[in-house]
Write an enzyme that holds these catalytic residues in place. Structure first.
Site, short mmCIF file in Angstrom:
data_model
loop_
_atom_site.label_atom_id
_atom_site.label_comp_id
_atom_site.label_asym_id
_atom_site.label_seq_id
_atom_site.Cartn_x
_atom_site.Cartn_y
_atom_site.Cartn_z
N TYR A 100 0.82 -1.06 -0.10
CA TYR A 100 0.06 0.25 0.10
C TYR A 100 0.78 1.51 -0.05
O TYR A 100 2.02 1.07 0.29
CB TYR A 100 -1.04 -0.10 1.38
CG TYR A 100 -0.21 0.20 2.58
CD1 TYR A 100 0.55 -0.64 3.22
CD2 TYR A 100 -0.42 1.38 3.19
CE1 TYR A 100 1.18 -0.18 4.39
CE2 TYR A 100 0.13 1.60 4.27
CZ TYR A 100 0.93 0.74 4.84
OH TYR A 100 1.56 1.18 6.08
N LYS A 133 6.43 -1.86 1.70
CA LYS A 133 5.42 -1.39 2.48
C LYS A 133 4.28 -2.59 2.33
O LYS A 133 3.31 -2.23 1.62
CB LYS A 133 4.94 -0.14 1.96
CG LYS A 133 4.31 0.87 2.66
CD LYS A 133 4.24 2.19 2.35
CE LYS A 133 3.33 2.96 2.95
NZ LYS A 133 3.36 3.05 4.35
N GLU A 160 12.25 2.25 13.80
CA GLU A 160 11.37 3.55 13.51
C GLU A 160 10.28 3.45 14.20
O GLU A 160 10.01 2.68 15.28
CB GLU A 160 11.25 3.15 11.99
CG GLU A 160 10.36 1.87 11.73
CD GLU A 160 10.25 1.67 10.18
OE1 GLU A 160 10.18 2.42 9.56
OE2 GLU A 160 10.18 0.46 9.94
N LEU A 209 11.46 1.36 6.64
CA LEU A 209 10.68 1.65 5.43
C LEU A 209 11.59 2.96 5.02
O LEU A 209 11.75 3.86 5.78
CB LEU A 209 9.26 1.89 5.66
CG LEU A 209 8.68 2.38 4.33
CD1 LEU A 209 8.44 1.06 3.59
CD2 LEU A 209 7.19 3.02 4.65
N1 PMP Z 1 7.91 3.63 8.66
C1 PMP Z 1 6.86 3.22 8.76
C2 PMP Z 1 6.78 1.69 9.48
C3 PMP Z 1 5.60 3.74 8.09
O1 PMP Z 1 4.50 2.72 8.24
C4 PMP Z 1 5.56 4.86 7.39
C5 PMP Z 1 4.34 5.48 6.94
N2 PMP Z 1 3.89 4.65 5.98
C6 PMP Z 1 6.95 5.51 7.47
C7 PMP Z 1 7.97 5.00 8.04
C8 PMP Z 1 6.99 6.76 6.72
O2 PMP Z 1 6.79 6.81 5.41
P1 PMP Z 1 6.44 7.89 4.73
O3 PMP Z 1 7.07 9.27 5.12
O4 PMP Z 1 6.50 7.66 3.30
O5 PMP Z 1 5.00 8.00 4.82
#
Ligand code: PMP
Length: 294
Positions: free
Chosen positions: A33, A148, A181, A206
């Site tokens: 997603y 993701k 994270e 991620l």
């Molecule tokens: N790490 C994780 C585990 C996440 O779920 C997200 C948000 N989807 C992020 C980092 C941040 O990613 P982004 O800046 O692309 O939203």
């Protein structure tokens, strides 16, 4: 106004949207997603989100890709038709439904694609203004966190535990004691010398699109970011911390496991980063977030 969704090429009222219970996304979390922010009615970094979606699908050997031009058009149309000026678009792609439960994935999957748009404040939120208090929990996820995946049970449990313990969010900590994270964000700390630190990219986290955008914005301002791992103990002694994500943008973290960071209020470096990012996505900070200058 009835919220609209897009399912396999068709726009429908969200309540009418239907997906088979045999969908591999439902049975095996066999899907990925993206959540892309919308500000001023415009998609924020949509191309990078779609790049990451395609990468996630390639890493999972999907073999079939959704049509990128169509996805771009779907994002724009959902935003326009649902009158979203500030909010996000959610997009999910799974390996589809085959009327049976078979672990082995098909070579040429018939994808299930689903998207919807939602209005939501991104900039002027209580957490962006006042900061969030996080708890730490063990990171029990699989080892491909760079993908993701819709397999978000560990994150859902972490956030549920945070709420049950009266906190706002959770940071995930690997068995070696290093923070990976946030439960749905990238984690950053600021040292007393103003050094901005975030974990380097790998299979352990991620690759956040907001993280990437901040590297660009901070780089243009001549600020250095140190990419290295930090332990939970180091994070608790940091003077400031924040998280980045498409839905929270830049959110100050004022407390970890009940330990106040610095003054216990969002600090000057975090305020500066918020200001920089809000400006980068086209906000007039004096109107949209005057509190960053307080
Ligand atoms: N790490 C994780 C585990 C996440 O779920 C997200 C948000 N989807 C992020 C980092 C941040 O990613 P982004 O800046 O692309 O939203």
């Amino acid at each position: 106004m009835t919220r609209q969704a897009w399912v396999n090429g068709v726009y429908v009222a969200a309540e009418e949207a239907r997906i088979s219970p045999f969908d591999r996304g439902f049975l095996f979390a066999d899907g990925v997603y993206e959540v892309t922010a919308v500000y001023n009615g415009q998609m924020v970094d949509m191309e990078r989100h779609l790049d990451r979606l395609e990468r996630s699908l390639r890493e999972l050997k999907f073999g079939t890709m959704p049509n990128r031009k169509e996805l771009e058009e779907v994002h724009r149309r959902l935003v326009a038709d649902n009158g979203v000026t500030e909010g996000y678009v959610y997009l999910q792609v799974t390996r589809g439904a085959y009327g049976q439960r078979d672990f082995v994935a098909p070579d040429k999957p018939k994808l299930t694609c689903f998207a919807y748009a939602e209005s939501r404040a991104l900039i002027d939120t209580p957490h962006a203004r006042n900061g969030s208090r996080v708890i730490s929990v063990p990171d029990i996820r699989w080892s491909r966190r760079d993908i993701k995946s819709v397999g978000l049970l560990a994150q859902a449990l972490a956030k549920t535990e945070a709420k049950a313990r009266g906190a706002d969010d959770a940071w995930l900590v690997a068995p070696d004691g290093f923070v990976t994270e946030g439960a749905s964000s990238n984690a950053w700390i600021v040292t007393k010398d103003g050094e901005i630190i975030t974990r380097a990219l790998s299979n352990m986290i991620l690759a956040g699109i907001t993280r990437h955008a901040l590297f660009d914005s901070l780089g243009q301002q001549g600020h250095k970011i140190t990419e290295r791992s930090f332990t939970l103990e180091e994070a608790k002694t940091a003077t400031e911390a924040f998280t980045t994500a498409a839905t929270g943008l830049v959110t100050p973290v004022t407390e970890i496991d009940g330990v106040k960071l610095g003054s216990g209020k969002p600090g000057p470096t975090t305020r500066g980063v918020q200001k920089l990012y809000y400006t980068a996505i086209g906000a007039d900070v004096s109107k949209a977030a005057p509190w960053v200058n307080e």
